[in-house]
Design a protein around this motif. Structure first.
Motif, mmCIF file in Angstrom:
data_model
loop_
_atom_site.group_PDB
_atom_site.id
_atom_site.type_symbol
_atom_site.label_atom_id
_atom_site.label_comp_id
_atom_site.label_asym_id
_atom_site.label_seq_id
_atom_site.Cartn_x
_atom_site.Cartn_y
_atom_site.Cartn_z
ATOM 1 N N GLU A 151 0.815 -1.219 0.000
ATOM 2 C CA GLU A 151 0.000 0.000 0.000
ATOM 3 C C GLU A 151 0.848 1.269 0.000
ATOM 4 O O GLU A 151 0.576 2.228 -0.724
ATOM 5 N N SER A 152 1.910 1.272 0.785
ATOM 6 C CA SER A 152 2.792 2.440 0.869
ATOM 7 C C SER A 152 3.507 2.680 -0.468
ATOM 8 O O SER A 152 3.589 3.818 -0.942
ATOM 9 N N GLU A 153 4.011 1.622 -1.082
ATOM 10 C CA GLU A 153 4.712 1.750 -2.368
ATOM 11 C C GLU A 153 3.763 2.169 -3.489
ATOM 12 O O GLU A 153 4.149 2.927 -4.379
ATOM 13 N N VAL A 154 2.514 1.693 -3.438
ATOM 14 C CA VAL A 154 1.511 2.116 -4.419
ATOM 15 C C VAL A 154 1.336 3.625 -4.334
ATOM 16 O O VAL A 154 1.342 4.328 -5.349
ATOM 17 N N SER A 155 1.198 4.145 -3.124
ATOM 18 C CA SER A 155 1.019 5.591 -2.932
ATOM 19 C C SER A 155 2.232 6.393 -3.384
ATOM 20 O O SER A 155 2.090 7.504 -3.888
ATOM 21 N N GLU A 156 3.420 5.842 -3.220
ATOM 22 C CA GLU A 156 4.649 6.531 -3.632
ATOM 23 C C GLU A 156 4.824 6.550 -5.148
ATOM 24 O O GLU A 156 5.306 7.534 -5.707
ATOM 25 N N ARG A 157 4.467 5.460 -5.802
ATOM 26 C CA ARG A 157 4.777 5.308 -7.229
ATOM 27 C C ARG A 157 3.687 5.816 -8.172
ATOM 28 O O ARG A 157 3.972 6.100 -9.327
ATOM 29 N N LEU A 158 2.465 5.889 -7.682
ATOM 30 C CA LEU A 158 1.355 6.282 -8.558
ATOM 31 C C LEU A 158 0.938 7.724 -8.309
ATOM 32 O O LEU A 158 0.994 8.204 -7.169
ATOM 33 N N PRO A 159 0.450 8.406 -9.348
ATOM 34 C CA PRO A 159 -0.190 9.708 -9.118
ATOM 35 C C PRO A 159 -1.389 9.508 -8.179
ATOM 36 O O PRO A 159 -1.964 8.417 -8.101
ATOM 37 N N ALA A 160 -1.772 10.554 -7.495
ATOM 38 C CA ALA A 160 -2.825 10.463 -6.475
ATOM 39 C C ALA A 160 -4.113 9.846 -7.000
ATOM 40 O O ALA A 160 -4.719 9.009 -6.339
ATOM 41 N N VAL A 161 -4.549 10.227 -8.206
ATOM 42 C CA VAL A 161 -5.794 9.680 -8.750
ATOM 43 C C VAL A 161 -5.696 8.168 -8.932
ATOM 44 O O VAL A 161 -6.647 7.438 -8.635
ATOM 45 N N LEU A 162 -4.562 7.678 -9.387
ATOM 46 C CA LEU A 162 -4.393 6.236 -9.575
ATOM 47 C C LEU A 162 -4.290 5.513 -8.232
ATOM 48 O O LEU A 162 -4.813 4.410 -8.070
ATOM 49 N N ALA A 163 -3.623 6.131 -7.268
ATOM 50 C CA ALA A 163 -3.524 5.529 -5.936
ATOM 51 C C ALA A 163 -4.910 5.406 -5.302
ATOM 52 O O ALA A 163 -5.227 4.380 -4.683
ATOM 53 N N ARG A 164 -5.745 6.419 -5.477
ATOM 54 C CA ARG A 164 -7.119 6.342 -4.946
ATOM 55 C C ARG A 164 -7.902 5.234 -5.653
ATOM 56 O O ARG A 164 -8.663 4.498 -5.019
ATOM 57 N N ARG A 165 -7.741 5.126 -6.978
ATOM 58 C CA ARG A 165 -8.435 4.091 -7.752
ATOM 59 C C ARG A 165 -8.028 2.705 -7.280
ATOM 60 O O ARG A 165 -8.866 1.826 -7.101
#
Length: 160
Positions: free
Chosen positions: A123-137
């Motif tokens: 979850e932490s790496e997803v938030s770091e690597r993706l733009p905010a809209v993609l991380a929310r998706r």
């Protein structure tokens, strides 16, 4: 009369459409890919081509980009995205790709023209690597994958 309808339809607005897959491993980490043509990571998937369904697009893109032939699971989210990362709005579909087995993971063969690398991300790496809209998706899709249901999002925020 038929030609008037064709002319009317040709004047309607067009939307960008994309389709992606949420793949997880046995630790519930998400598979992300690093494109050659973007400065951020992405989910596997891509653009829905003319006269192609979103489901057919994601299956095709997974085969082309990762060298995997998979059966896609159910639709998890539909996300309307306003202009921002791109100059126009779009509609993105995210499907449940399921849990990849070790043999499937070992068989990943990246399309070198489009992808530099891939990684399993918590979850932490997803938030770091993706733009905010993609991380929310991705967060919404992970929740729906566990709990069931389908959600409509706008800019990655759950609306319904």
């Amino acid at each position: 009369m038929g030609s008037e309808l064709v002319e009317d339809v040709s004047e309607l607005p067009r939307k960008r459409m994309g389709a992606g897959a949420l793949f997880v491993d046995e630790c519930d980490r998400v598979l992300l890919v690093e494109p050659t043509y973007k400065d951020y990571w992405e989910l596997p998937g891509g653009v829905v081509e003319a006269n192609e369904s979103p489901l057919a697009a994601v299956v095709r893109e997974i085969d082309e980009e990762l060298g995997l032939t998979v059966s896609m699971g159910r639709l998890l989210v539909v996300d309307w995205v306003p202009p921002g990362l791109y100059p126009n709005d779009g509609v993105m579909f995210l499907y449940d790709g399921g849990q990849l087995r070790a043999d499937q993971t070992a068989a990943i063969a990246l399309q070198a023209q489009e992808l530099v690398s891939w990684a399993w991300c918590d979850e932490s790496e997803v938030s770091e690597r993706l733009p905010a809209v993609l991380a929310r998706r991705v967060a919404a899709a992970r929740s729906l994958r566990r709990d069931g249901g389908v959600a409509y999002l706008e800019d990655g925020f759950v609306i319904a």
